[in-house]
Design a protein around this motif. Structure first.
Motif, PDB file in Angstrom:
ATOM      1  N   LYS A  72      12.893  29.308  58.828  1.00 48.67           N
ATOM      2  CA  LYS A  72      13.107  28.540  57.601  1.00 48.67           C
ATOM      3  C   LYS A  72      14.096  27.424  57.908  1.00 48.67           C
ATOM      4  CE  LYS A  72      12.101  32.128  54.280  1.00 48.67           C
ATOM      5  NZ  LYS A  72      12.540  32.912  53.141  1.00 48.67           N
ATOM      6  N   PRO A  73      13.621  26.189  57.986  1.00 50.46           N
ATOM      7  CA  PRO A  73      14.509  25.092  58.373  1.00 50.46           C
ATOM      8  C   PRO A  73      15.499  24.662  57.290  1.00 50.46           C
ATOM      9  CG  PRO A  73      12.324  24.267  57.882  1.00 50.46           C
ATOM     10  CD  PRO A  73      12.244  25.765  57.810  1.00 50.46           C
ATOM     11  N   ASN A  74      15.302  25.071  56.042  1.00 50.07           N
ATOM     12  CA  ASN A  74      16.121  24.648  54.900  1.00 50.07           C
ATOM     13  C   ASN A  74      15.949  23.172  54.580  1.00 50.07           C
ATOM     14  OD1 ASN A  74      17.156  27.255  54.528  1.00 50.07           O
ATOM     15  ND2 ASN A  74      18.797  26.877  55.980  1.00 50.07           N
ATOM     16  N   THR A  75      16.077  22.298  55.576  1.00 53.24           N
ATOM     17  CA  THR A  75      15.862  20.865  55.365  1.00 53.24           C
ATOM     18  C   THR A  75      14.784  20.373  56.315  1.00 53.24           C
ATOM     19  OG1 THR A  75      18.174  20.520  54.714  1.00 53.24           O
ATOM     20  CG2 THR A  75      16.941  18.577  55.417  1.00 53.24           C
TER      21      THR A  75
ATOM     22  N   THR B 285      12.360  13.282  53.648  1.00 52.22           N
ATOM     23  CA  THR B 285      13.334  14.351  53.860  1.00 52.22           C
ATOM     24  C   THR B 285      13.534  15.115  52.552  1.00 52.22           C
ATOM     25  OG1 THR B 285      14.427  13.084  55.587  1.00 52.22           O
ATOM     26  CG2 THR B 285      15.723  14.825  54.560  1.00 52.22           C
TER      27      THR B 285
ATOM     28  N   SER C  41      14.565  19.494  50.879  1.00 44.45           N
ATOM     29  CA  SER C  41      14.920  20.897  51.111  1.00 44.45           C
ATOM     30  C   SER C  41      13.692  21.766  50.890  1.00 44.45           C
ATOM     31  CB  SER C  41      16.019  21.336  50.144  1.00 44.45           C
ATOM     32  OG  SER C  41      17.187  20.605  50.393  1.00 44.45           O
ATOM     33  N   THR C  42      13.611  22.866  51.650  1.00 37.14           N
ATOM     34  CA  THR C  42      12.478  23.772  51.516  1.00 37.14           C
ATOM     35  C   THR C  42      12.895  25.221  51.738  1.00 37.14           C
ATOM     36  OG1 THR C  42      10.220  24.252  52.265  1.00 37.14           O
ATOM     37  CG2 THR C  42      11.806  23.595  53.944  1.00 37.14           C
ATOM     38  N   GLY C  43      12.115  26.124  51.182  1.00 37.91           N
ATOM     39  CA  GLY C  43      12.308  27.541  51.416  1.00 37.91           C
ATOM     40  C   GLY C  43      11.167  28.132  52.231  1.00 37.91           C
ATOM     41  N   TYR C  44      10.198  27.287  52.608  1.00 36.65           N
ATOM     42  CA  TYR C  44       9.047  27.745  53.382  1.00 36.65           C
ATOM     43  C   TYR C  44       9.393  27.900  54.862  1.00 36.65           C
ATOM     44  CZ  TYR C  44       6.038  26.893  49.353  1.00 36.65           C
ATOM     45  OH  TYR C  44       5.459  26.936  48.124  1.00 36.65           O
ATOM     46  N   SER C  45       8.571  28.675  55.552  1.00 39.49           N
ATOM     47  CA  SER C  45       8.742  28.893  56.989  1.00 39.49           C
ATOM     48  C   SER C  45       7.711  28.093  57.769  1.00 39.49           C
ATOM     49  CB  SER C  45       8.582  30.375  57.327  1.00 39.49           C
ATOM     50  OG  SER C  45       9.621  31.119  56.755  1.00 39.49           O
TER      51      SER C  45
END
Length: 175
Positions: A117-120, A140, A142-146
């Motif tokens: 999960k990169p977060n950004t 750019t 934010s994310t919660g995906y993997s």
């Protein structure tokens, strides 16, 4: 630093008297050894990091990502997934729009995954979603995906404009 240490040592000797001079000397020797060991360790760690960075950059593969009439230089990371993707090139993909920040396309075959999960997500990131979906991010956020990292466009200036709205043809080539 050594001068400051000498001044502090002299000051403490004057306050403590001569009876503690052996303890102060031992304390000073121990502090000097700890400082030397710490500096040596940090220097070794820096050399290792620089060596690892150099090795990683040598193992990265250069590719070109072409969107319309604009070409972008990109690098693929040194991992199994990126290696398999590189072996598939050249690829002409019709990439679909999603969320106003990415273009994606499902591949005919699956690639190995090493998700995190990169977060950004950064503009220019090239990633694999699940095992068969190539994603090119052009904004750019934010994310919660993997995802599994494949690589990145080195200078994504103009990428946002190049991909436009809706589906777009994107070509990934070696070199």
């Amino acid at each position: 630093m050594r001068r400051l240490f000498t001044i502090l040592l002299a000051s403490s000797l004057m306050q403590a008297g001569t009876g503690c001079s052996g303890a102060v000397q031992n304390s000073r020797d121990n502090q000097t050894n700890e400082t030397t060991q710490s500096v040596t360790y940090e220097a070794d760690e820096t050399e290792t990091t620089s060596s690892e960075e150099q090795k990683e950059s040598e193992n990265m593969k250069n590719i070109t990502v072409t969107v319309g009439d604009q070409s972008f230089s990109a690098v693929l990371y040194d991992n199994e997934t990126a290696d398999k993707f590189y072996d598939m090139l050249p690829l002409d993909l019709e990439m679909n729009e999603l969320n106003g920040n990415e273009k994606y396309c499902y591949l005919d075959e699956s690639l190995p995954q090493d998700t995190f999960k990169p977060n950004t997500i950064n503009s220019g990131d090239i990633m694999l979603f699940e095992s068969d979906c190539i994603v090119l991010f052009y904004d750019t956020f934010s994310t919660g995906y993997s995802y599994t990292s494949l690589g990145k466009i080195e200078n994504p200036d103009g990428l946002y404009e190049a991909v436009g709205n809706g589906s777009v043809s994107v070509t990934f080539t070696k070199g």
